[in-house]
Scaffold this motif. Structure first.
Motif, PDB file in Angstrom:
ATOM      1  N   ASP A 200       0.838  -1.204   0.000  1.00 40.87           N
ATOM      2  CA  ASP A 200       0.000   0.000   0.000  1.00 40.87           C
ATOM      3  C   ASP A 200       0.870   1.250   0.000  1.00 40.87           C
ATOM      4  O   ASP A 200       1.998   1.223   0.502  1.00 40.87           O
ATOM      5  CB  ASP A 200      -0.905   0.034   1.247  1.00 40.87           C
ATOM      6  N   PRO A 203       0.872   7.584   3.387  1.00 41.82           N
ATOM      7  CA  PRO A 203       0.022   8.769   3.285  1.00 41.82           C
ATOM      8  C   PRO A 203       0.734   9.882   2.512  1.00 41.82           C
ATOM      9  O   PRO A 203       1.950  10.004   2.577  1.00 41.82           O
ATOM     10  CB  PRO A 203      -0.199   9.185   4.752  1.00 41.82           C
TER      11      PRO A 203
ATOM     12  N   ARG B  45       1.933   2.773  17.581  1.00 39.78           N
ATOM     13  CA  ARG B  45       1.135   1.618  17.149  1.00 39.78           C
ATOM     14  C   ARG B  45       0.250   1.970  15.959  1.00 39.78           C
ATOM     15  O   ARG B  45       0.148   1.204  14.998  1.00 39.78           O
ATOM     16  CB  ARG B  45       0.280   1.109  18.320  1.00 39.78           C
ATOM     17  N   GLU B  46      -0.360   3.163  16.039  1.00 36.65           N
ATOM     18  CA  GLU B  46      -1.253   3.574  14.955  1.00 36.65           C
ATOM     19  C   GLU B  46      -0.490   3.776  13.642  1.00 36.65           C
ATOM     20  O   GLU B  46      -1.037   3.555  12.556  1.00 36.65           O
ATOM     21  CB  GLU B  46      -1.959   4.874  15.355  1.00 36.65           C
ATOM     22  N   LYS B  47       0.754   4.207  13.744  1.00 40.07           N
ATOM     23  CA  LYS B  47       1.567   4.394  12.527  1.00 40.07           C
ATOM     24  C   LYS B  47       1.957   3.050  11.902  1.00 40.07           C
ATOM     25  O   LYS B  47       2.127   2.939  10.697  1.00 40.07           O
ATOM     26  CB  LYS B  47       2.849   5.170  12.863  1.00 40.07           C
ATOM     27  N   CYS B  49       0.369  -0.137  12.655  1.00 39.87           N
ATOM     28  CA  CYS B  49      -0.745  -1.079  12.435  1.00 39.87           C
ATOM     29  C   CYS B  49      -2.010  -0.342  12.011  1.00 39.87           C
ATOM     30  O   CYS B  49      -2.239   0.807  12.393  1.00 39.87           O
ATOM     31  CB  CYS B  49      -1.031  -1.869  13.708  1.00 39.87           C
ATOM     32  N   ASP B  50      -2.840  -1.041  11.221  1.00 44.81           N
ATOM     33  CA  ASP B  50      -4.103  -0.450  10.785  1.00 44.81           C
ATOM     34  C   ASP B  50      -5.212  -0.713  11.804  1.00 44.81           C
ATOM     35  O   ASP B  50      -4.961  -1.240  12.896  1.00 44.81           O
ATOM     36  CB  ASP B  50      -4.479  -0.959   9.381  1.00 44.81           C
ATOM     37  N   GLU B  51      -6.438  -0.368  11.421  1.00 43.12           N
ATOM     38  CA  GLU B  51      -7.577  -0.483  12.344  1.00 43.12           C
ATOM     39  C   GLU B  51      -7.834  -1.939  12.739  1.00 43.12           C
ATOM     40  O   GLU B  51      -8.348  -2.217  13.818  1.00 43.12           O
ATOM     41  CB  GLU B  51      -8.845   0.107  11.704  1.00 43.12           C
ATOM     42  N   GLU B  52      -7.480  -2.851  11.867  1.00 43.10           N
ATOM     43  CA  GLU B  52      -7.674  -4.280  12.175  1.00 43.10           C
ATOM     44  C   GLU B  52      -6.516  -4.850  12.985  1.00 43.10           C
ATOM     45  O   GLU B  52      -6.502  -6.045  13.317  1.00 43.10           O
ATOM     46  CB  GLU B  52      -7.832  -5.097  10.890  1.00 43.10           C
ATOM     47  N   GLU B  54      -3.476  -5.117  11.881  1.00 41.27           N
ATOM     48  CA  GLU B  54      -2.458  -5.712  10.995  1.00 41.27           C
ATOM     49  C   GLU B  54      -1.396  -4.674  10.639  1.00 41.27           C
ATOM     50  O   GLU B  54      -1.657  -3.469  10.704  1.00 41.27           O
ATOM     51  CB  GLU B  54      -3.123  -6.227   9.705  1.00 41.27           C
ATOM     52  N   ARG B  56       0.541  -2.210   8.583  1.00 43.99           N
ATOM     53  CA  ARG B  56       0.129  -1.423   7.422  1.00 43.99           C
ATOM     54  C   ARG B  56       0.925  -1.827   6.180  1.00 43.99           C
ATOM     55  O   ARG B  56       2.103  -2.183   6.276  1.00 43.99           O
ATOM     56  CB  ARG B  56       0.336   0.083   7.688  1.00 43.99           C
ATOM     57  N   GLY B  57       0.273  -1.712   5.024  1.00 50.66           N
ATOM     58  CA  GLY B  57       0.921  -2.092   3.769  1.00 50.66           C
ATOM     59  C   GLY B  57       2.053  -1.174   3.363  1.00 50.66           C
ATOM     60  O   GLY B  57       2.862  -1.507   2.502  1.00 50.66           O
TER      61      GLY B  57
END
Lengths: 270, 93
Positions: A200, A203, B45-47, B49-52, B54, B56-57
């Motif tokens: 992906d 941002p 963590r938010e940076k 991992c995503d909302e699920e 996992e 992030r891509g």
């Protein structure tokens, strides 16, 4: 990875046996101009001829695109197709040495073409003021032996990545942030593609960049492109190079093809 | 308990106030490592991992040079002296 040159487009333009074809293809003036690199083991006159015959797409002539284009031009890469859709602005001048204050407001492709032709009048520069999209990329990359990433966003990189897969030509990815940078060489169907590495996009934001970071990564990409064209050395395939200017360290990590990759897996249908 | 080194790159260094290497004592796996980082550097963590929950891509995590996506993801176990790289995609030209 050891690799084989020539690429398909190069072969199309040069059907003659190599040893015959090289005779008289490098002029005396060119032999003198490129003398110091012709002396490099494995490059020689034949390598210089390959450089002269090569056609590469430089996608973006900004921070990395500037040194990339300059070093390919002065190395004698014979056909540079430079593509950008931007005009020179004041905030470009900290990192884009193709341009000066007098170029502000001009199309980057026009200013870059003039500068590159001054640096090396013996090569051909095709300047294309265009946005890289799924609709335009096939024509932009047509006939190119190599696609060089010097764009500033991932959506355009994915478009280039897909075009490279479809055309079967290598794609050299690079990206920077502040004093850091990464690069890898993608050989379609043989190595991981960009989507395998980063599924992906990050941002969108205005990134911090030091000009010398762009210079270092752009020069590394230029060197890798020349190695590929000439057929020397080991390419940065299935490895991601990470440069950290804060600690002045280079390191690398392994990258692997994703068997489920929507862009390059056999089921992707590219 | 394992002592590991975590290298932080790119935009994530804003959260570590420029610190590039973090030494952590981690009990088990990459998920524990992310929790420890979040404790020290809120927002990490938010940076990563995503909302699920996992990875992030646009972020890769490597253990000793191997992407954890090709290992066991967040469940990839860590041992003493492992080197972890957390690398967000660099997009600038």
């Amino acid at each position: 990875m050891r690799h084989e040159f020539p690429g398909r487009a190069w072969e199309r333009r040069n059907p003659e046996p190599l040893n015959c074809y090289y005779i008289d293809m490098i002029t005396r003036k060119e032999r003198e101009k490129y003398d110091r690199q012709i002396r490099i083991d494995g490059l020689g006159t034949e390598g210089q001829e390959k450089l002269k015959q090569a056609r590469v797409l430089i996608a973006g002539v900004g921070g990395r695109g500037s040194p990339l284009a300059v070093y390919l031009a002065i190395a004698g890469v014979g056909n540079l197709r430079i593509v950008d859709n931007d005009e020179v602005s004041l905030s470009n001048l900290n990192r884009q040495p193709l341009y000066g204050a007098e170029d502000i407001g001009r199309k980057k492709t026009e200013a870059a073409e003039l500068r590159l032709q001054k640096l090396n009048p013996d090569i051909k520069v095709e300047a294309v003021f265009e946005t890289i999209t799924e609709e335009t990329v096939s024509q932009l990359a047509d006939g190119c032996d190599l696609i060089l990433d010097a764009v500033d966003n991932f959506p355009a990189r994915y478009v280039l990545n897909n075009a490279a897969i479809k055309k079967g030509v290598p794609f050299l990815y690079g990206g920077i942030y502040g004093l850091e940078g990464t690069m890898t060489t993608i050989i379609p169907r043989k190595t991981a593609c960009l989507r395998c590495i980063f599924p992906d996009p990050p941002p969108s934001e205005i990134f911090p960049v030091l000009g010398s970071t762009a210079g270092i990564l752009g020069c590394i990409q230029a060197m890798e492109a020349i190695k590929y064209i000439v057929g020397i050395g080991d390419l940065m395939t299935n490895r991601l190079l990470i440069f950290d200017g804060f600690s002045m360290k280079f390191r690398e990590v392994r990258v692997e093809s994703d068997p489920q990759c929507p862009d390059c897996s056999p089921s992707a249908g590219s | 308990m394992n002592s590991i080194v975590v290298r932080i790159s790119g935009s994530l260094r804003k959260l570590t106030r420029g610190k590039t290497e973090i030494e952590l004592t981690v009990a088990g796996n990459i998920a524990d490592c992310v929790i420890k980082l979040e404790e020290q550097f809120p927002g990490m963590r938010e940076k990563i991992c995503d909302e699920e929950g996992e990875i992030r891509g646009a972020v890769n995590i490597y253990v000793n040079g191997d992407n954890v996506r090709s290992l066991q993801g967040l469940a990839t176990t860590l041992k003493a002296e492992d080197e972890v790289d957390i690398l967000p995609a660099f997009a600038a030209a």
